[in-house]
Design an enzyme around this catalytic site. Structure first.
Site, PDB file in Angstrom:
ATOM      1  N   ASP A  99     -97.611 -29.135  36.744  1.00  0.00           N
ATOM      2  CA  ASP A  99     -97.414 -30.180  37.742  1.00  0.00           C
ATOM      3  C   ASP A  99     -96.521 -29.741  38.899  1.00  0.00           C
ATOM      4  OD1 ASP A  99     -94.984 -29.981  36.498  1.00  0.00           O
ATOM      5  OD2 ASP A  99     -95.247 -31.780  35.290  1.00  0.00           O
ATOM      6  N   GLU A 121    -102.809 -28.296  30.722  1.00  0.00           N
ATOM      7  CA  GLU A 121    -101.752 -29.309  30.507  1.00  0.00           C
ATOM      8  C   GLU A 121    -102.046 -30.559  31.336  1.00  0.00           C
ATOM      9  OE1 GLU A 121     -97.274 -29.328  31.532  1.00  0.00           O
ATOM     10  OE2 GLU A 121     -97.383 -28.136  29.712  1.00  0.00           O
ATOM     11  N   GLU A 135     -93.176 -34.344  40.333  1.00  0.00           N
ATOM     12  CA  GLU A 135     -94.208 -33.890  39.396  1.00  0.00           C
ATOM     13  C   GLU A 135     -95.210 -34.971  38.993  1.00  0.00           C
ATOM     14  OE1 GLU A 135     -90.963 -33.265  39.155  1.00  0.00           O
ATOM     15  OE2 GLU A 135     -90.762 -31.081  39.199  1.00  0.00           O
ATOM     16  N   HIS A 207     -82.295 -29.044  35.829  1.00  0.00           N
ATOM     17  CA  HIS A 207     -82.739 -28.664  37.185  1.00  0.00           C
ATOM     18  C   HIS A 207     -83.583 -29.709  37.906  1.00  0.00           C
ATOM     19  CE1 HIS A 207     -87.066 -27.977  36.419  1.00  0.00           C
ATOM     20  NE2 HIS A 207     -86.673 -27.727  35.194  1.00  0.00           N
ATOM     21  N   ARG A 209     -85.172 -32.424  40.269  1.00  0.00           N
ATOM     22  CA  ARG A 209     -84.864 -32.843  41.645  1.00  0.00           C
ATOM     23  C   ARG A 209     -84.360 -34.277  41.741  1.00  0.00           C
ATOM     24  NH1 ARG A 209     -87.001 -29.858  46.293  1.00  0.00           N
ATOM     25  NH2 ARG A 209     -87.846 -27.995  45.316  1.00  0.00           N
ATOM     26  N   HIS A 240     -80.124 -22.612  36.597  1.00  0.00           N
ATOM     27  CA  HIS A 240     -81.288 -22.539  37.485  1.00  0.00           C
ATOM     28  C   HIS A 240     -80.803 -22.152  38.891  1.00  0.00           C
ATOM     29  CE1 HIS A 240     -84.773 -23.788  39.812  1.00  0.00           C
ATOM     30  NE2 HIS A 240     -85.455 -23.996  38.702  1.00  0.00           N
TER      31      HIS A 240
END
Ligand code: UD1
Ligand code: UDP
Length: 373
Positions: A99, A121, A135, A207, A209, A240
């Site tokens: 994604d 997926e 995502e 990590h 957003r 990250h």
């Protein structure tokens, strides 16, 4: 029988891990498939780390990563690069996983170029466009442009059926991350690591957003406060490299001897690190799939998850980015042995290590036993 020309596209760390088993399975069938690999390199260093682990050399590398990239400009660069590449080459099928911006834009470029797209997926949904961001939006766009939907689980397939995708185009395969995990754990030794011998540690990833800014700082402050009160337990956080993550992480978490900050680990090191951890504190998608197979409890730093199977299996517990719930979760798992045992049983809702074989069988039009986790 004609050979199908397949392009496998990858851009980030998790895509490399999860599409690698499919690339290897396709390469075992040269009479059926001519396989090419394109890297957008949405990630640079973390992608190269994983390509080395899985011995994959992309045939084309668009080298698109820019430090601190924004979603719209990255989307534009990937769309331009993919469109130019697809117009100069003929493929019968394009595959991408997950994604990310790379996966979403690849599906879009295929839609514009009228090339069949297969989504590995497929069908994960939270139902909330703001979590995970972007995502969940990417997944829905991808589904619209996809011909073959490789759903990891029955509930992911159900999500697609609810969106009126034809059942004959949905294949329940298991998640290829379990193929990758078993391949690494069975074939490699644990490399040396920074936790003192015999000491217990929590392994962390963070990590997403949607928590950038005050909320990620609050997660880090919570962790710092907790581990400064519990100096006997270690926290290991491979940070990250996104500046929105690494900046506050090093600022807030540096300077305590039991908090170990490292560079991102390659998949060999990280798989063994998961296996040796007491538990995981994570907002990663992949970690929520791997941990149940290893019997490692996960405190999920998210309010919603598109991976309900791990929660239903009792291995994953949603604590969100919230101080009180993170602390309560850590207390339960570190100091209540019965609670720990309840969550720490190995289960495999996400696969048996044969997902890539099922994807290749589906592409060949051969029958296969769907994954029934
Ligand atoms: C991306 C995906 C996310 C996935 C995550 C896996 C999107 C929108 N987001 O998020 O779904 O969970 O990858 O890690 O597709 N950087 C480096 N070196 C690297 C990789 C990243 O320095 O090897 C830094 C760069 O400054 C880069 C930034 O991280 O601009 C952000 O990378 P990006 O791929 O845009 O977003 P992620 O947060 O990594
Ligand atoms: N991972 C890794 N090294 C690390 C952190 C994570 O190899 O330092 C692996 C992890 O096992 C999982 C994947 O990377 O398979 C998860 O990637 P990430 O958290 O970047 O993305 P997400 O799964 O959230 O999309």
């Amino acid at each position: 029988m004609s050979v199908t020309k397949v392009l496998c596209v990858l851009g980030t760390r998790p895509e490399a891990i999860k599409i690698a088993p499919v690339i290897h399975a396709l390469n075992l069938e040269p009479k059926s498939f001519q396989t090419r690999v394109l890297a957008t390199a949405q990630h640079r260093r973390m992608l190269d780390q994983m390509l080395a682990v899985f011995s994959i050399s992309p045939d084309t590398d668009l080298d698109l990563m820019r430090p601190g990239q924004e979603l719209a400009e990255l989307t534009g660069r990937v769309l331009a690069g993919m469109t130019e590449y697809l117009s100069a080459h003929r493929f019968d099928l394009v595959l991408a996983q997950g994604d990310t911006t790379t996966a979403m834009v690849t599906a879009l470029a295929c839609f514009y170029a009228r090339i069949p797209f297969g989504h590995i997926e497929a069908g994960l949904r939270t139902g909330d466009l703001s979590a995970p961001y972007p995502e969940e939006f990417n997944r829905r766009v991808i589904a619209l442009a996809t011909k073959y939907h490789f759903a990891p689980t029955a509930s992911a397939a159900d999500n697609l059926l609810k969106e009126r995708i034809l059942p004959e185009l949905i294949f329940i395969t298991g998640n290829t991350v379990i193929d990758a995990l078993f391949y690494i754990l069975h074939g490699t030794e644990s490399p040396p690591h920074p936790i003192p011998e015999g000491r217990e540690y929590v392994l962390m990833t963070c990590h997403r957003r949607e928590i950038f800014g005050d909320r990620i700082r609050e997660v880090f402050a919570t962790v710092r406060d907790y581990f400064s009160r519990h100096r006997e337990i270690f926290l290991w956080y491979p940070v990250h490299p996104n500046p929105e993550v690494a900046g506050p992480a090093y600022e807030i978490l540096s300077g305590l001897s039991n908090i170990i900050l490292t560079e991102p680990l390659d998949y060999i090191a990280f798989s063994h690190a998961m296996n040796g951890a007491r538990l995981l504190l994570s907002d990663s998608g992949g970690v929520q799939e791997e941990a149940p197979a290893l019997g490692k409890p996960v405190l999920v730093l998210r309010d919603v998850t598109e991976r309900p199977e791990g929660v239903a299996a009792g291995t994953c517990l949603l604590v969100g980015p919230h101080r009180d719930r993170i602390e309560a979760g850590l207390n339960r798992l570190l100091f209540d042995p019965r609670e720990y045992e309840r969550m720490a049983r190995a289960r495999n809702p996400y696969g048996d290590g044969k997902a890539a074989g099922r994807i290749v069988a589906a592409l060949k039009g051969e029958p296969f036993e769907p994954w029934r986790g």
